[in-house]
Scaffold this motif. Structure first.
Motif, PDB file in Angstrom:
ATOM      1  N   ALA A   1      12.105   4.056  25.170  1.00  0.00           N
ATOM      2  CA  ALA A   1      10.655   4.248  25.120  1.00  0.00           C
ATOM      3  C   ALA A   1      10.314   5.657  24.643  1.00  0.00           C
ATOM      4  CB  ALA A   1      10.042   3.988  26.490  1.00  0.00           C
ATOM      5  N   ALA A   2      11.064   6.641  25.106  1.00  0.00           N
ATOM      6  CA  ALA A   2      10.799   8.032  24.731  1.00  0.00           C
ATOM      7  C   ALA A   2      11.089   8.302  23.257  1.00  0.00           C
ATOM      8  CB  ALA A   2      11.632   8.976  25.604  1.00  0.00           C
ATOM      9  N   SER A   3      11.850   7.443  22.628  1.00  0.00           N
ATOM     10  CA  SER A   3      12.179   7.639  21.213  1.00  0.00           C
ATOM     11  C   SER A   3      10.950   7.483  20.316  1.00  0.00           C
ATOM     12  CB  SER A   3      13.271   6.668  20.767  1.00  0.00           C
ATOM     13  OG  SER A   3      12.743   5.351  20.631  1.00  0.00           O
ATOM     14  N   GLY A   4       9.930   6.794  20.818  1.00  0.00           N
ATOM     15  CA  GLY A   4       8.727   6.597  20.025  1.00  0.00           C
ATOM     16  C   GLY A   4       8.875   5.590  18.907  1.00  0.00           C
TER      17      GLY A   4
ATOM     18  N   THR B   1       0.845  -1.187   0.000  1.00  0.00           N
ATOM     19  CA  THR B   1       0.000   0.000   0.000  1.00  0.00           C
ATOM     20  C   THR B   1       0.881   1.238   0.000  1.00  0.00           C
ATOM     21  OG1 THR B   1      -0.091   0.259   2.398  1.00  0.00           O
ATOM     22  CG2 THR B   1      -1.726  -1.225   1.395  1.00  0.00           C
ATOM     23  N   ALA B   2       0.312   2.365  -0.345  1.00  0.00           N
ATOM     24  CA  ALA B   2       1.075   3.620  -0.339  1.00  0.00           C
ATOM     25  C   ALA B   2       1.561   3.957   1.058  1.00  0.00           C
ATOM     26  CB  ALA B   2       0.214   4.747  -0.888  1.00  0.00           C
ATOM     27  N   ALA B   3       0.854   3.466   2.073  1.00  0.00           N
ATOM     28  CA  ALA B   3       1.238   3.748   3.459  1.00  0.00           C
ATOM     29  C   ALA B   3       2.534   3.046   3.857  1.00  0.00           C
ATOM     30  CB  ALA B   3       0.118   3.325   4.403  1.00  0.00           C
ATOM     31  N   MET B   4       3.059   2.198   2.995  1.00  0.00           N
ATOM     32  CA  MET B   4       4.267   1.451   3.343  1.00  0.00           C
ATOM     33  C   MET B   4       5.545   2.264   3.183  1.00  0.00           C
ATOM     34  SD  MET B   4       3.641  -2.428   2.162  1.00  0.00           S
ATOM     35  CE  MET B   4       5.220  -2.880   2.858  1.00  0.00           C
ATOM     36  N   ALA B   5       5.490   3.460   2.680  1.00  0.00           N
ATOM     37  CA  ALA B   5       6.692   4.246   2.483  1.00  0.00           C
ATOM     38  C   ALA B   5       7.214   4.750   3.825  1.00  0.00           C
ATOM     39  CB  ALA B   5       6.417   5.403   1.542  1.00  0.00           C
ATOM     40  N   PHE B   6       8.240   4.110   4.336  1.00  0.00           N
ATOM     41  CA  PHE B   6       8.890   4.530   5.568  1.00  0.00           C
ATOM     42  C   PHE B   6      10.306   3.985   5.585  1.00  0.00           C
ATOM     43  CE2 PHE B   6       6.977   0.451   6.577  1.00  0.00           C
ATOM     44  CZ  PHE B   6       7.941  -0.190   7.330  1.00  0.00           C
ATOM     45  N   ASP B   7      11.093   4.394   6.553  1.00  0.00           N
ATOM     46  CA  ASP B   7      12.458   3.914   6.698  1.00  0.00           C
ATOM     47  C   ASP B   7      12.574   3.099   7.968  1.00  0.00           C
ATOM     48  OD1 ASP B   7      13.368   5.201   4.409  1.00  0.00           O
ATOM     49  OD2 ASP B   7      13.833   7.035   5.485  1.00  0.00           O
ATOM     50  N   LEU B   8      13.504   2.174   7.944  1.00  0.00           N
ATOM     51  CA  LEU B   8      13.825   1.452   9.169  1.00  0.00           C
ATOM     52  C   LEU B   8      15.328   1.413   9.355  1.00  0.00           C
ATOM     53  CD1 LEU B   8      14.926  -1.722   8.693  1.00  0.00           C
ATOM     54  CD2 LEU B   8      12.561  -2.035   8.040  1.00  0.00           C
ATOM     55  N   TYR B   9      15.708   1.288  10.598  1.00  0.00           N
ATOM     56  CA  TYR B   9      17.112   1.248  11.003  1.00  0.00           C
ATOM     57  C   TYR B   9      17.356  -0.140  11.553  1.00  0.00           C
ATOM     58  CZ  TYR B   9      21.469   3.067  13.036  1.00  0.00           C
ATOM     59  OH  TYR B   9      22.782   3.313  13.352  1.00  0.00           O
TER      60      TYR B   9
ATOM     61  N   PRO C   1      11.357   5.625  11.939  1.00  0.00           N
ATOM     62  CA  PRO C   1      10.374   5.306  12.973  1.00  0.00           C
ATOM     63  C   PRO C   1      10.393   3.848  13.441  1.00  0.00           C
ATOM     64  CG  PRO C   1       9.292   5.386  10.846  1.00  0.00           C
ATOM     65  CD  PRO C   1      10.725   5.795  10.624  1.00  0.00           C
ATOM     66  N   VAL C   2      11.106   3.004  12.694  1.00  0.00           N
ATOM     67  CA  VAL C   2      11.143   1.577  13.012  1.00  0.00           C
ATOM     68  C   VAL C   2      12.588   1.122  13.166  1.00  0.00           C
ATOM     69  CG1 VAL C   2      10.557  -0.744  12.185  1.00  0.00           C
ATOM     70  CG2 VAL C   2       9.010   1.165  11.717  1.00  0.00           C
ATOM     71  N   VAL C   3      12.836   0.343  14.223  1.00  0.00           N
ATOM     72  CA  VAL C   3      14.143  -0.289  14.419  1.00  0.00           C
ATOM     73  C   VAL C   3      13.912  -1.790  14.330  1.00  0.00           C
ATOM     74  CG1 VAL C   3      16.103  -0.641  15.963  1.00  0.00           C
ATOM     75  CG2 VAL C   3      14.941   1.583  15.910  1.00  0.00           C
ATOM     76  N   MET C   4      14.641  -2.425  13.426  1.00  0.00           N
ATOM     77  CA  MET C   4      14.483  -3.864  13.224  1.00  0.00           C
ATOM     78  C   MET C   4      15.770  -4.586  13.608  1.00  0.00           C
ATOM     79  SD  MET C   4      13.292  -5.905   9.799  1.00  0.00           S
ATOM     80  CE  MET C   4      14.889  -5.969   8.987  1.00  0.00           C
ATOM     81  N   PHE C   5      15.599  -5.719  14.262  1.00  0.00           N
ATOM     82  CA  PHE C   5      16.743  -6.549  14.622  1.00  0.00           C
ATOM     83  C   PHE C   5      17.057  -7.466  13.451  1.00  0.00           C
ATOM     84  CE2 PHE C   5      15.383  -6.519  19.381  1.00  0.00           C
ATOM     85  CZ  PHE C   5      15.613  -5.159  19.426  1.00  0.00           C
ATOM     86  N   THR C   6      18.326  -7.589  13.116  1.00  0.00           N
ATOM     87  CA  THR C   6      18.701  -8.439  11.989  1.00  0.00           C
ATOM     88  C   THR C   6      18.507  -9.913  12.310  1.00  0.00           C
ATOM     89  OG1 THR C   6      21.009  -8.507  12.707  1.00  0.00           O
ATOM     90  CG2 THR C   6      20.390  -6.795  11.092  1.00  0.00           C
ATOM     91  N   ARG C   7      18.639 -10.265  13.564  1.00  0.00           N
ATOM     92  CA  ARG C   7      18.393 -11.633  14.002  1.00  0.00           C
ATOM     93  C   ARG C   7      18.267 -11.645  15.515  1.00  0.00           C
ATOM     94  NH1 ARG C   7      23.294 -15.686  13.419  1.00  0.00           N
ATOM     95  NH2 ARG C   7      21.933 -16.682  14.887  1.00  0.00           N
ATOM     96  N   GLY C   8      17.673 -12.686  16.023  1.00  0.00           N
ATOM     97  CA  GLY C   8      17.491 -12.801  17.465  1.00  0.00           C
ATOM     98  C   GLY C   8      18.589 -13.649  18.088  1.00  0.00           C
ATOM     99  N   GLY C   9      18.421 -13.925  19.363  1.00  0.00           N
ATOM    100  CA  GLY C   9      19.386 -14.762  20.062  1.00  0.00           C
ATOM    101  C   GLY C   9      19.526 -14.330  21.506  1.00  0.00           C
ATOM    102  N   TYR C  10      20.094 -15.210  22.291  1.00  0.00           N
ATOM    103  CA  TYR C  10      20.229 -14.928  23.722  1.00  0.00           C
ATOM    104  C   TYR C  10      21.319 -13.916  24.014  1.00  0.00           C
ATOM    105  CZ  TYR C  10      24.441 -17.760  23.885  1.00  0.00           C
ATOM    106  OH  TYR C  10      25.699 -18.235  23.675  1.00  0.00           O
TER     107      TYR C  10
END
Length: 107
Positions: free
Chosen positions: A100-103, A7-15, A76-85
Motif C-alpha cells: 500500500a505504501a508503494s503508491g 491520449t498524451a497522458a498515456m505515457a507511463f510504464d508498468l511492471y 507506477p502500475v503493476v499488472m498481473f499477467t493472468r489471474g487464478g486461485y
C-alpha cells in the motif's frame, strides 16, 4: 500517429508479474507488450513472470517475492499477467503495508 482512444497522458510504464498460473504463451505476452509500447506504455516483466512450477508461475515463494520487487520498481502500475486461485496459496506472506505504501496501482 495516435490511435483515436490514445491520449498524451498515456505515457507511463508498468511492471508485470505473474502471481498465479503460469503464462501459457510467452510470445503472446511479448506481442501484447509491443502493442502497449506502441500506445506509449512501457512494459517490464518481472524476472519470474515466465517461471513455471507445476501449473503455477513459479513457487509460492517466488511469486510472493515478485510483489516485493514490484513495490520497489519505479513504474507506477503493476499488472498481473493472468489471474487464478494460485495467489490464495501465499496471501499471508505478503506485506500489505509495504504494498500500500508503494503508491502503485495494482491491476
Amino acid at each position: 500517429p495516435q490511435a483515436p482512444w490514445q491520449t498524451a497522458a498515456m505515457a507511463f510504464d508498468l511492471y508485470a508479474i505473474s502471481p498465479s498460473g503460469a503464462v501459457q504463451d510467452r510470445a503472446r505476452m511479448e506481442r501484447a507488450a509491443a502493442r502497449l509500447a506502441d500506445a506509449g506504455v512501457g512494459v517490464r516483466f518481472d524476472r519470474t513472470a515466465f517461471a513455471r512450477s507445476q501449473r503455477f508461475a513459479g513457487t509460492d515463494a517466488q511469486r510472493a517475492a515478485a510483489f516485493d520487487r514490484a513495490a520497489a520498481q519505479r513504474a507506477p502500475v503493476v499488472m498481473f499477467t493472468r489471474g487464478g486461485y494460485g495467489l490464495t496459496r501465499y496471501l499471508d506472506a505478503l506485506d500489505y503495508a509495504r504494498l500500500a505504501a508503494s503508491g502503485k496501482k495494482w491491476v
